[in-house]
Design a protein around this motif. Structure first.
Motif, PDB file in Angstrom:
ATOM      1  N   LYS A  79      46.341  33.329  47.184  1.00  8.62           N
ATOM      2  CA  LYS A  79      46.850  32.006  47.366  1.00  8.62           C
ATOM      3  C   LYS A  79      47.028  30.987  46.375  1.00  8.62           C
ATOM      4  O   LYS A  79      46.709  32.154  45.111  1.00  8.62           O
ATOM      5  N   ARG A  90      48.737  43.682  45.599  1.00  6.53           N
ATOM      6  CA  ARG A  90      48.710  42.423  45.407  1.00  6.53           C
ATOM      7  C   ARG A  90      50.274  41.467  45.400  1.00  6.53           C
ATOM      8  O   ARG A  90      49.629  41.654  44.217  1.00  6.53           O
ATOM      9  N   SER A  97      52.836  35.279  45.704  1.00 12.22           N
ATOM     10  CA  SER A  97      54.671  34.619  46.012  1.00 12.22           C
ATOM     11  C   SER A  97      54.616  33.654  45.303  1.00 12.22           C
ATOM     12  O   SER A  97      54.406  32.360  44.857  1.00 12.22           O
ATOM     13  N   SER A 108      42.539  34.062  44.419  1.00  8.85           N
ATOM     14  CA  SER A 108      44.107  33.195  43.975  1.00  8.85           C
ATOM     15  C   SER A 108      44.197  33.226  43.042  1.00  8.85           C
ATOM     16  O   SER A 108      44.111  33.904  41.851  1.00  8.85           O
ATOM     17  N   ASP A 120      50.841  30.033  48.520  1.00  7.50           N
ATOM     18  CA  ASP A 120      50.192  31.059  48.985  1.00  7.50           C
ATOM     19  C   ASP A 120      50.645  32.451  50.289  1.00  7.50           C
ATOM     20  O   ASP A 120      51.617  32.152  50.098  1.00  7.50           O
ATOM     21  N   ASN A 121      49.834  33.063  49.834  1.00  7.76           N
ATOM     22  CA  ASN A 121      50.240  34.665  50.903  1.00  7.76           C
ATOM     23  C   ASN A 121      48.934  34.981  51.480  1.00  7.76           C
ATOM     24  O   ASN A 121      47.543  34.851  51.546  1.00  7.76           O
ATOM     25  N   SER A 122      49.282  35.786  51.907  1.00 10.15           N
ATOM     26  CA  SER A 122      48.052  36.428  53.201  1.00 10.15           C
ATOM     27  C   SER A 122      46.372  36.996  52.382  1.00 10.15           C
ATOM     28  O   SER A 122      45.977  37.504  52.307  1.00 10.15           O
ATOM     29  N   GLU A 123      47.455  37.618  50.722  1.00  7.43           N
ATOM     30  CA  GLU A 123      46.778  38.310  49.957  1.00  7.43           C
ATOM     31  C   GLU A 123      45.785  37.353  48.795  1.00  7.43           C
ATOM     32  O   GLU A 123      45.416  37.355  48.731  1.00  7.43           O
TER      33      GLU A 123
END
Length: 240
Positions: free
Chosen positions: A139, A77, A80, A33, A134-137
């Protein structure tokens, strides 16, 4: 003996369940994160005015620092961000954020919040509140409020304008150093000290003293060569 075996069995099951619960917590805590790293006593906002710049300046940049929770990875990474409710800044028009990713092998990155000078800012003030999502990589990370901050570690607020206005911290912070506020005085201080972010205070006494000395000497030279400096209300600009 049978009773003892049963007690030991229950104890082992309880210990196993507790261990699983701890493992789940560790896995959750290690979930990668990211959050804003707020240097300088928790600074998490900026009130920026292009009015303190010459007319040829059309962009300016503010640094934003992000840190991760969890382990570094061997690839970049992305981070966002979103604009929170109440923001009227437009991404790509009023601002953009560059270098918005955690590089491979790193735990921290310095991103760039870039402001654009637009005609409409001459008579308006734009507000933007950025929030890590959050994104896919990665949080959203810590959401607590550090000492000296106004917002949690997932948020950063800015205002943007091209008009002069009294800094919100003037009376509390700058008044003892530079006296009563005027637009003329602010422009003069900016030119003589090189300081522009007047809604952020200079905390080190030696830096404050240097600013005061530079301003006093510049005012002395102005009065020696051109006479008293008058503000927009016809009052003489003086320094304590």
């Amino acid at each position: 003996m049978k009773l003892l075996i049963n007690i030991q069995f229950v104890f082992m099951i309880t210990l196993l369940m507790s261990s699983c619960s701890q493992d789940e917590q560790l896995m959750y805590q290690d979930d990668p994160s990211v959050y804003f790293y707020k240097r300088g006593g928790g600074l998490d906002s900026v009130d920026y005015s292009f009015a303190l710049e010459t007319t040829d300046v059309t962009t300016d940049t503010i640094g934003l620092t992000f840190r991760i929770m969890g382990l570094a990875r061997d690839y970049d990474r992305p981070i966002s961000l979103m604009l929170e409710e109440g923001s009227n800044a437009k991404e790509g028009y009023h601002y953009k954020v560059e270098n918005l990713f955690i590089p491979a092998g790193e735990y921290e990155v310095d991103a760039s919040l870039i402001f654009f000078r637009r005609a409409g800012l001459k008579d308006s003030t734009i507000v933007g509140k950025l929030k890590v999502v959050d994104n896919s990589e990665l949080k959203a990370g810590y959401n607590d409020v550090v000492v000296g901050a106004a917002f949690d570690r997932l948020s950063y607020r800015f205002t943007l304008t091209d008009k002069l206005s009294k800094p919100s911290i003037w009376d509390a912070r700058w008044l003892p150093l530079f006296g009563e506020y005027s637009n003329t005085k602010l422009l003069f201080l900016t030119g003589s000290t090189g300081y522009k972010t007047w809604n952020a205070f200079v905390s080190l006494p030696q830096d404050q003293n240097q600013m005061v000395q530079n301003a006093r000497y510049a005012l002395y030279e102005h009065e020696r060569d051109q006479g008293p400096l008058l503000d927009e209300n016809g009052n003489r600009v003086v320094l304590p």
